[in-house]
Design a protein around this motif. Structure first.
Motif, PDB file in Angstrom:
ATOM      1  N   ILE A 117      18.329 -18.810  54.570  1.00 30.65           N
ATOM      2  CA  ILE A 117      17.637 -17.890  55.487  1.00 30.65           C
ATOM      3  C   ILE A 117      18.618 -17.305  56.492  1.00 30.65           C
ATOM      4  N   PHE A 118      19.384 -18.183  57.131  1.00 29.49           N
ATOM      5  CA  PHE A 118      20.316 -17.731  58.160  1.00 29.49           C
ATOM      6  C   PHE A 118      21.422 -16.864  57.563  1.00 29.49           C
ATOM      7  N   SER A 119      21.942 -17.240  56.414  1.00 27.17           N
ATOM      8  CA  SER A 119      23.021 -16.453  55.809  1.00 27.17           C
ATOM      9  C   SER A 119      22.522 -15.077  55.366  1.00 27.17           C
ATOM     10  N   ALA A 120      21.271 -15.002  54.875  1.00 18.03           N
ATOM     11  CA  ALA A 120      20.716 -13.710  54.482  1.00 18.03           C
ATOM     12  C   ALA A 120      20.576 -12.789  55.693  1.00 18.03           C
ATOM     13  N   ILE A 121      20.082 -13.333  56.815  1.00 15.76           N
ATOM     14  CA  ILE A 121      19.956 -12.526  58.033  1.00 15.76           C
ATOM     15  C   ILE A 121      21.337 -12.127  58.545  1.00 15.76           C
ATOM     16  N   ASP A 122      22.290 -13.053  58.446  1.00 16.56           N
ATOM     17  CA  ASP A 122      23.660 -12.781  58.882  1.00 16.56           C
ATOM     18  C   ASP A 122      24.261 -11.615  58.097  1.00 16.56           C
ATOM     19  N   LEU A 123      24.174 -11.667  56.765  1.00 20.11           N
ATOM     20  CA  LEU A 123      24.759 -10.612  55.932  1.00 20.11           C
ATOM     21  C   LEU A 123      24.016  -9.290  56.096  1.00 20.11           C
ATOM     22  N   LEU A 124      22.706  -9.364  56.287  1.00 16.24           N
ATOM     23  CA  LEU A 124      21.945  -8.142  56.534  1.00 16.24           C
ATOM     24  C   LEU A 124      22.392  -7.484  57.839  1.00 16.24           C
ATOM     25  N   GLY A 125      22.622  -8.313  58.872  1.00 16.34           N
ATOM     26  CA  GLY A 125      23.105  -7.769  60.139  1.00 16.34           C
ATOM     27  C   GLY A 125      24.462  -7.113  59.997  1.00 16.34           C
ATOM     28  N   ILE A 126      25.375  -7.736  59.234  1.00 19.49           N
ATOM     29  CA  ILE A 126      26.708  -7.158  59.034  1.00 19.49           C
ATOM     30  C   ILE A 126      26.613  -5.844  58.261  1.00 19.49           C
ATOM     31  N   TYR A 127      25.784  -5.837  57.222  1.00 20.66           N
ATOM     32  CA  TYR A 127      25.636  -4.622  56.408  1.00 20.66           C
ATOM     33  C   TYR A 127      25.095  -3.463  57.246  1.00 20.66           C
ATOM     34  N   GLN A 128      24.076  -3.733  58.061  1.00 23.83           N
ATOM     35  CA  GLN A 128      23.509  -2.686  58.897  1.00 23.83           C
ATOM     36  C   GLN A 128      24.480  -2.269  60.005  1.00 23.83           C
ATOM     37  N   GLN A 129      25.260  -3.215  60.509  1.00 24.12           N
ATOM     38  CA  GLN A 129      26.290  -2.879  61.488  1.00 24.12           C
ATOM     39  C   GLN A 129      27.240  -1.840  60.930  1.00 24.12           C
ATOM     40  N   LEU A 130      27.778  -2.119  59.753  1.00 22.92           N
ATOM     41  CA  LEU A 130      28.766  -1.231  59.159  1.00 22.92           C
ATOM     42  C   LEU A 130      28.170   0.128  58.811  1.00 22.92           C
ATOM     43  N   LYS A 131      26.870   0.169  58.509  1.00 21.26           N
ATOM     44  CA  LYS A 131      26.236   1.449  58.218  1.00 21.26           C
ATOM     45  C   LYS A 131      26.194   2.336  59.461  1.00 21.26           C
ATOM     46  N   HIS A 132      26.183   1.736  60.645  1.00 21.83           N
ATOM     47  CA  HIS A 132      26.137   2.500  61.884  1.00 21.83           C
ATOM     48  C   HIS A 132      27.526   2.722  62.475  1.00 21.83           C
ATOM     49  N   VAL A 133      28.562   2.406  61.710  1.00 15.11           N
ATOM     50  CA  VAL A 133      29.927   2.713  62.122  1.00 15.11           C
ATOM     51  C   VAL A 133      30.334   4.018  61.441  1.00 15.11           C
ATOM     52  N   HIS A 134      30.520   5.062  62.228  1.00 15.73           N
ATOM     53  CA  HIS A 134      30.867   6.375  61.686  1.00 15.73           C
ATOM     54  C   HIS A 134      32.345   6.647  61.991  1.00 15.73           C
ATOM     55  N   LEU A 135      33.188   6.403  61.007  1.00 17.80           N
ATOM     56  CA  LEU A 135      34.626   6.572  61.188  1.00 17.80           C
ATOM     57  C   LEU A 135      35.008   8.039  61.037  1.00 17.80           C
ATOM     58  N   HIS A 136      35.913   8.490  61.887  1.00 19.07           N
ATOM     59  CA  HIS A 136      36.349   9.889  61.881  1.00 19.07           C
ATOM     60  C   HIS A 136      37.666  10.079  61.134  1.00 19.07           C
ATOM     61  N   THR A 137      38.270   9.016  60.690  1.00 21.55           N
ATOM     62  CA  THR A 137      39.514   9.122  59.939  1.00 21.55           C
ATOM     63  C   THR A 137      39.211   9.487  58.485  1.00 21.55           C
ATOM     64  N   LEU A 138      40.173  10.122  57.843  1.00 16.81           N
ATOM     65  CA  LEU A 138      40.002  10.564  56.460  1.00 16.81           C
ATOM     66  C   LEU A 138      40.616   9.556  55.500  1.00 16.81           C
ATOM     67  N   THR A 139      39.859   9.194  54.491  1.00 18.77           N
ATOM     68  CA  THR A 139      40.356   8.438  53.358  1.00 18.77           C
ATOM     69  C   THR A 139      40.086   9.261  52.106  1.00 18.77           C
ATOM     70  N   LYS A 140      40.532   8.773  50.963  1.00 17.17           N
ATOM     71  CA  LYS A 140      40.299   9.518  49.724  1.00 17.17           C
ATOM     72  C   LYS A 140      38.805   9.664  49.458  1.00 17.17           C
ATOM     73  N   ASP A 141      38.032   8.596  49.630  1.00 18.08           N
ATOM     74  CA  ASP A 141      36.596   8.647  49.361  1.00 18.08           C
ATOM     75  C   ASP A 141      35.882   9.585  50.324  1.00 18.08           C
ATOM     76  N   ARG A 142      36.198   9.498  51.620  1.00 17.73           N
ATOM     77  CA  ARG A 142      35.540  10.372  52.593  1.00 17.73           C
ATOM     78  C   ARG A 142      35.914  11.836  52.378  1.00 17.73           C
ATOM     79  N   LEU A 143      37.191  12.072  52.091  1.00 14.68           N
ATOM     80  CA  LEU A 143      37.625  13.440  51.852  1.00 14.68           C
ATOM     81  C   LEU A 143      36.972  14.008  50.601  1.00 14.68           C
ATOM     82  N   GLU A 144      36.779  13.191  49.590  1.00 10.24           N
ATOM     83  CA  GLU A 144      36.120  13.671  48.370  1.00 10.24           C
ATOM     84  C   GLU A 144      34.659  14.026  48.645  1.00 10.24           C
TER      85      GLU A 144
END
Length: 525
Positions: free
Chosen positions: A316-343
């Motif tokens: 239970i705790f690990s599922a909530i932990d990983l869900l929190g990390i996944y949602q955290q990263l979804k709300h991180v909007h990086l302005h640097t260019l990588t190959k994937d972002r540029l594509e």
């Protein structure tokens, strides 16, 4: 000497000046000065004649509160309070105007609302930086779940290892248990150094993917630590494996947190964002410690349930932990260019005619694992041709056609998907030494235009690529297609760069992985 812009104090009404007038003020000492202001009404004071709110004859001479004094057009906002300067004729006052400063009655509803506002503002100023992007609050909300449940799991895992040492070495010296503890920490730190050295560039080019994958590794490591009481004889092995995973995850966290904090610092306040992040981590971790302590207190009278507690709460705790990390990263909007972002940017530009914002690219970028990539038709890769793979004849012709003025070339290649393993045609962008950022963008533009044409007539071009014997007409048609795509890329490059700059993209550099940094040198034999 009296100014001509006012009437004596016994007049009932003064004209309202709608235009800016030049008004002369006279003090008791006879000092005259000029001032331009535009006010709606006028009030006369015996000590200093100023423009203020109009008052009737009956109120002149009576004692007045702050609201009827000479208000000055300067408001101060500090620590959530709003105050305004007032001049009473003799001195300057700073009076609060946001909470009914002149009111002497107390309203319970208003009082509680004001208390709630003050407390909310104090908590916000304690945890949240002053100038951050709009997505920061969503990031902090999910960070709360991640840190609380991760901290609670770590407490339970540490307790489990202590029990394992007590069971496995009940008849041994305490130094033997300490030696095992030191050994597992030493092996973990050594693995951390090796991992950091081997994946240094991936922290920039695949930040979200690496961060989430190591978070999964950290969660699995906690699970291994929880197993140590069940296998006390293998404590060193299990604890060492778990600590290696935790150290790798810690190395990734330390390497990526600066880039994440920089994405939120919109006013170059990276230090403030980092400091607030430490405060959040400490407070959220302490809540996790409290949660673990409460669970232990509730089950302290039942040792069997206490021993089985980690196995019950871990999923239970690990599922909530990983869900929190996944949602955290979804709300991180990086302005640097990588190959994937540029594509993603280039594809949106070609299909829709505009450049997507960092938030839109973040949604499309995802946080998937590497084996989920490359499932689209004609995937684009930056690197070099591998002679061990099947190389189409068109690729060899592309290498023969490059000149000293070219800083890249585009060719076809054969790629294999991981799951399931299937053969697929792809597009390769090979960069030359000395290639600039503009060359990379133009090369990817040309490759994306080429892929669009290949999609429109997939069967025709696939048969041409797979043919071992190509006619002159086929080669001519292929190189004509490459040239047309290159001209379109050259025509779009300047406008594309301009639009990316307007949306805040950092176009000076493109962060590439170790494989994507491979370059070729041009040799004119």
């Amino acid at each position: 000497m009296q100014s001509s812009s006012y009437t004596p104090t016994n007049s009932h009404r003064l004209p309202i000046p709608w235009k800016i007038q030049q008004t002369r003020f006279t003090t008791h000492k006879g000092i005259t000065f000029m001032r331009k202001r535009c006010f709606k009404t006028i009030k006369v004071s015996n000590s200093l004649r100023t423009w203020t709110d109009y008052e009737s004859e009956e109120t002149v001479g009576k004692e007045r509160g702050p609201t009827s004094q000479g208000r000055l057009p300067v408001v101060i906002r500090s620590s959530g309070k709003v105050s305004r300067y007032f001049w009473n004729g003799d001195s300057l006052q700073l009076v609060g105007v946001d909470g009914g400063a002149s009111s002497f009655s107390f309203d319970w509803d208003d009082g509680f609302r004001e208390l709630h506002r003050i407390c909310s503002l104090a908590v916000r100023n304690f945890f949240i930086p002053k100038k951050v992007s709009d997505n920061y609050m969503d990031y902090v909300k999910w960070k709360f779940f991640h840190r609380v449940f991760s901290s609670a799991l770590q407490v339970l895992a540490t307790q489990a290892m202590f029990r394992a040492i007590g069971i496995g070495y009940s008849r041994s010296l305490s130094s033997a248990a300490a030696l095992n503890w030191v050994l597992k920490d030493g092996l973990g730190r050594l693995s951390r150094c090796i991992y950091t050295a081997s994946l240094a560039s991936a922290f920039d080019s695949n930040l979200k993917r690496v961060s989430f994958s190591t978070s999964v590794l950290f969660s699995l490591s906690i699970g291994v630590e929880l197993l140590t009481p069940a296998f006390p004889k293998y404590f060193l092995l299990l604890a060492s494996v778990a600590n290696i995973g935790k150290q790798i995850s810690l190395a990734c966290h330390l390497a990526t947190k600066t880039a994440i904090h920089r994405s939120f610092a919109i006013a170059d306040n990276l230090g403030e964002v980092s400091a607030k992040a430490q405060i959040q981590t400490v407070c959220f971790d302490n809540l996790g410690l409290l949660l673990a302590a409460l669970l232990n207190m509730l089950l302290k009278d039942n040792q069997r349930l206490l021993a089985g507690l980690p196995f019950f709460v871990y999923p239970i705790f690990s599922a909530i932990d990983l869900l929190g990390i996944y949602q955290q990263l979804k709300h991180v909007h990086l302005h640097t260019l990588t190959k994937d972002r540029l594509e993603i940017i280039v594809n949106t530009w070609i299909e829709l005619g505009h450049v997507p914002a960092p938030a839109d690219v973040s949604k499309q970028e995802g946080i998937g694992f590497s084996w989920t990539k490359g499932k689209e038709l004609f995937p684009i890769r930056i690197g070099y041709l591998n002679p061990k793979d099947q190389v189409p004849k068109l690729s060899m012709m592309a290498m023969q056609s490059i000149s000293g003025d070219d800083y890249y070339f585009v060719s076809m290649e054969t790629v294999y998907t991981v799951i399931p393993r299937t053969k697929q045609r792809g597009i390769l962008l090979c960069l030359r030494e000395g290639a600039r950022t503009a060359d990379v963008i133009m090369g990817l533009l040309q490759a994306c235009y080429l892929r669009k044409v290949l999609h429109l007539n997939k069967s025709k071009w696939e048969s041409m690529v797979e043919a071992s014997d190509l006619s002159d007409s086929v080669l001519k048609e292929w190189f004509k297609l490459l040239e047309e795509c290159k001209k379109r890329a050259q025509g779009d490059l300047s406008l594309l760069n301009e639009h990316m700059l307007e949306l805040g993209w950092a176009v000076k550099n493109i962060l590439l992985s170790k494989q994507e940094l491979a370059r070729y040198s041009f040799v004119d034999d």
